[in-house]
Write an enzyme that holds these catalytic residues in place. Structure first.
Site: not given
Length: 630
Positions: A386-387, A389-390, A392-393, A395, A440
């Site tokens: 989390r948090q 910058g990959l 996650g949200s 996805a 993203d």
């Protein structure tokens, strides 16, 4: 609104073949009207329609029009089903030669009952696959569009379009642009079949009399030919039902059996639908970020190291299952609650599931896609940090969207692949107020290695950018490092968006430079020039640093950049911050780099590119059985 059920047809093929059948299986059905024959599960076909119509008080009145031969059958049916007998209209015909035609029967009811209201018309002898569709959705969509409405469905591969009324529907307005009654080969490529299931405004009712006056031949008094005429006279919109239909008015016994078994099999497939799991992967922005939100260009890679997956299964109620770690509802103590909340905030993944479901229903409603009344349970899992910058949200949202499309049998015609990234972005920006760009969402829909062009002209003209999949093997070996325990507290928000909106020349020029770097990086990848790629990656970060400033980027992020570059590696952000990626061509230096990151408390790993599976068509979510109708 008034509902009119048409059952006055004189098709005798099925009735005659039932009489001649020697198996004894149909001896109790001799002389029975087609609409009163058994449908799926043995329930009479007309009963299914009456159940769908006689709910939630959607109609002021319902009328049924039949011929003189079968009037008594429907009178008996009405008394058993609590249908007003006085609302059965006898059209007086006894043979095919003196029939009125389906449009003539509608006109008879309108005149006989002096109807001055909106009208829904349906053929009562029509088999349909899914009996859970919501009639209320049809009525609400009709009233919202303020035009006539024709229901259609996506034909199975085995169905012959020359036996149907085929529609071409505008993808943006849902207006039916063309209606072909039983088209010959080559007239249209559409596989969207209209059925006798229409809604008409009271203002349009007079056109029925006009049409009949201009078409005295009973051969032209069918709804297919009337609708073919009507789409050129007024706005007729289409609404898709995710179910198949088959009118049995002119089929024989073999076809009736075949379609009955086929729809029964389809219903069993729906009832026995196993749980479905979809995984969406984390991504790294290889080049061009953050210009995706500013009409720039980017290259992104989905990585197999980290993922989010969502599982959907049918259930009695709609249930969203909290994740035990990301959506905690129990804590060891008040101090435990304080620590978790301070570190991770109050925004778990459950809100992403809920927002996606809301947006999905809204999209289907706006696009004229009627969803069946089926409930489900959604749960999710993720290992994306989390948090950092990959993505996650996004996805979780992407995986949820795929689960919903699968569950409700939507395909790329219903929600085109190129438009899915914008759907995911809308979930986050419109529903959850997450500031983000398209990059993203594009990579998580398309997967692999993708070059993206978000030029304003493209977005304005086609509603999405140009997305070009590149060979994943072009990507060099890369490393990824990220902060072990990031926190959202204390972050400073930039004013770049505001400056962009105000036409700030520095911001506009920088975004153009990001786009140029992306084009150069594409060339470097395609030629295998990794040294050039390293320099471009560094230039990408340096430009970002110059534009945003060190206070916005954060000291830990800058420390990771400097640490990577100390060992001759390129280093840049893969996203918004919290993580760094790089290309280190010296294997010995790479070992030293990894050790240095670990000693300073950062997490570091080799990037594992995600190689997407070969593309498969989503035109039909369920495969047509080999023994289906032909």
């Amino acid at each position: 609104m008034i509902c009119i059920i048409l059952v006055a047809g004189h098709g005798l093929i099925l009735e005659d073949e039932i009489k001649l059948d020697t198996s004894g299986a149909y001896c109790n059905l001799i002389g029975v009207p087609k609409a009163l024959l058994p449908g799926v599960g043995g329930k009479r076909i007309l009963d299914f329609w009456w159940d769908a119509i006689n709910t939630r008080q959607l109609f002021n009145e319902a009328y049924l029009v039949t011929n003189a031969n079968k009037y008594k059958h429907y009178e008996r049916w009405a008394t058993a089903q609590d249908f007003p007998v006085e609302n059965i209209i006898n059209d007086g015909s006894t043979t095919p030669t003196d029939r009125l035609g389906s449009v003539g029967d509608l006109d008879l009811v309108l005149r006989n009952k002096k109807i001055n209201d909106d009208v829904l018309v349906v053929a009562g002898d029509m088999l349909f696959q899914d009996h859970n569709f919501d009639m209320a959705q049809v009525i609400h969509y009709f009233k919202r569009k303020k035009g006539e409405l024709a229901i259609y469905y996506e034909m199975e591969p085995s169905e012959n379009s020359a036996s149907r009324g085929i529609v071409e529907v505008c993808s943006t307005t849902n207006r039916i642009t063309k209606f072909f009654e039983k088209p010959t080969p080559g007239m249209t490529t559409s596989r969207q079949a209209s059925v006798v299931f229409y809604c008409f405004r009271k203002e349009t009712i007079p056109t029925i009399g006009s049409y009949l006056a201009a078409h005295p031949s009973v051969e032209e008094r069918n709804f297919g030919m009337y609708m073919e005429w009507l789409v050129n006279e007024t706005d007729v919109y289409g609404m898709k039902l995710p179910t198949g239909f088959q009118l049995i008015g002119s089929v024989g016994l073999a076809d009736y059996e075949k379609w009955l078994h086929y729809f029964s099999d389809k219903q069993l497939q729906q009832q026995g639908k196993e749980q479905y799991t979809k995984r969406a992967y984390a991504r790294i922005g290889l080049m061009g970020n953050p210009s995706d939100g500013f009409n720039g260009k980017t290259i992104s890679l989905s990585i197999a190291n980290f993922w989010a997956e969502v599982t959907i299964v049918e259930s009695n109620n709609l249930v969203l299952v909290p994740h035990p770690l990301n959506d905690p509802t129990e804590f060891g103590s008040l101090g435990d609650l304080h620590g978790i909340s301070r570190k991770e905030g109050y925004l778990g993944g459950l809100r992403l599931l809920q927002a996606t479901c809301k947006k999905f229903y809204q999209y289907c409603n706006e696009q004229g896609i009627a969803l069946p009344k089926r409930n489900f349970t959604l749960k999710y899992d993720t290992n994306i940090p989390r948090q950092v910058g990959l993505a996650g949200s996004s996805a979780i949202v992407t995986a949820t969207l795929n689960c919903l499309m699968h569950f409700f049998d939507l395909n790329y015609t219903d929600l085109p692949k190129a438009r899915q990234p914008q759907f995911v972005l809308d979930v986050e920006t419109d529903e959850l107020f997450i500031n983000a760009g398209l990059q993203d969402r594009v990579i998580q829909v398309y997967e692999g290695l993708v070059y993206m062009d978000f030029t304003k002209e493209l977005l304005d003209t086609q509603g999405h950018g140009n997305y070009v999949s590149l060979d994943v093997s072009l990507a060099p070996p890369m490393w990824l490092a990220f902060i072990r325990n990031p926190s959202d507290s204390g972050k400073i928000h930039s004013n770049i968006r505001e400056r962009w909106n105000n036409g700030d020349e520095e911001v506009i020029t920088a975004m153009q430079q990001f786009a140029s770097l992306t084009d150069q990086a594409k060339e470097a990848l395609e030629t295998g020039d990794f040294s050039r790629l390293q320099g471009l990656m560094n230039a990408n970060f340096d430009l970002r640093r110059q534009l945003y400033g060190d206070d916005i980027l954060g000291s830990e992020n800058i420390r990771m950049i400097n640490l990577g570059r100390q060992f001759g590696s390129s280093a840049k952000f893969p996203g918004s911050g919290g993580a760094v990626i790089g290309v280190c061509l010296d294997t010995n230096k790479l070992k030293e780099l990894k050790a240095a990151f670990q000693e300073e408390g950062f997490v570091i790993c080799d990037i594992i590119p995600h190689i997407p599976s070969p593309p498969t068509s989503r035109r039909h979510s369920l495969k047509t059985p080999t023994n289906g109708p032909s």
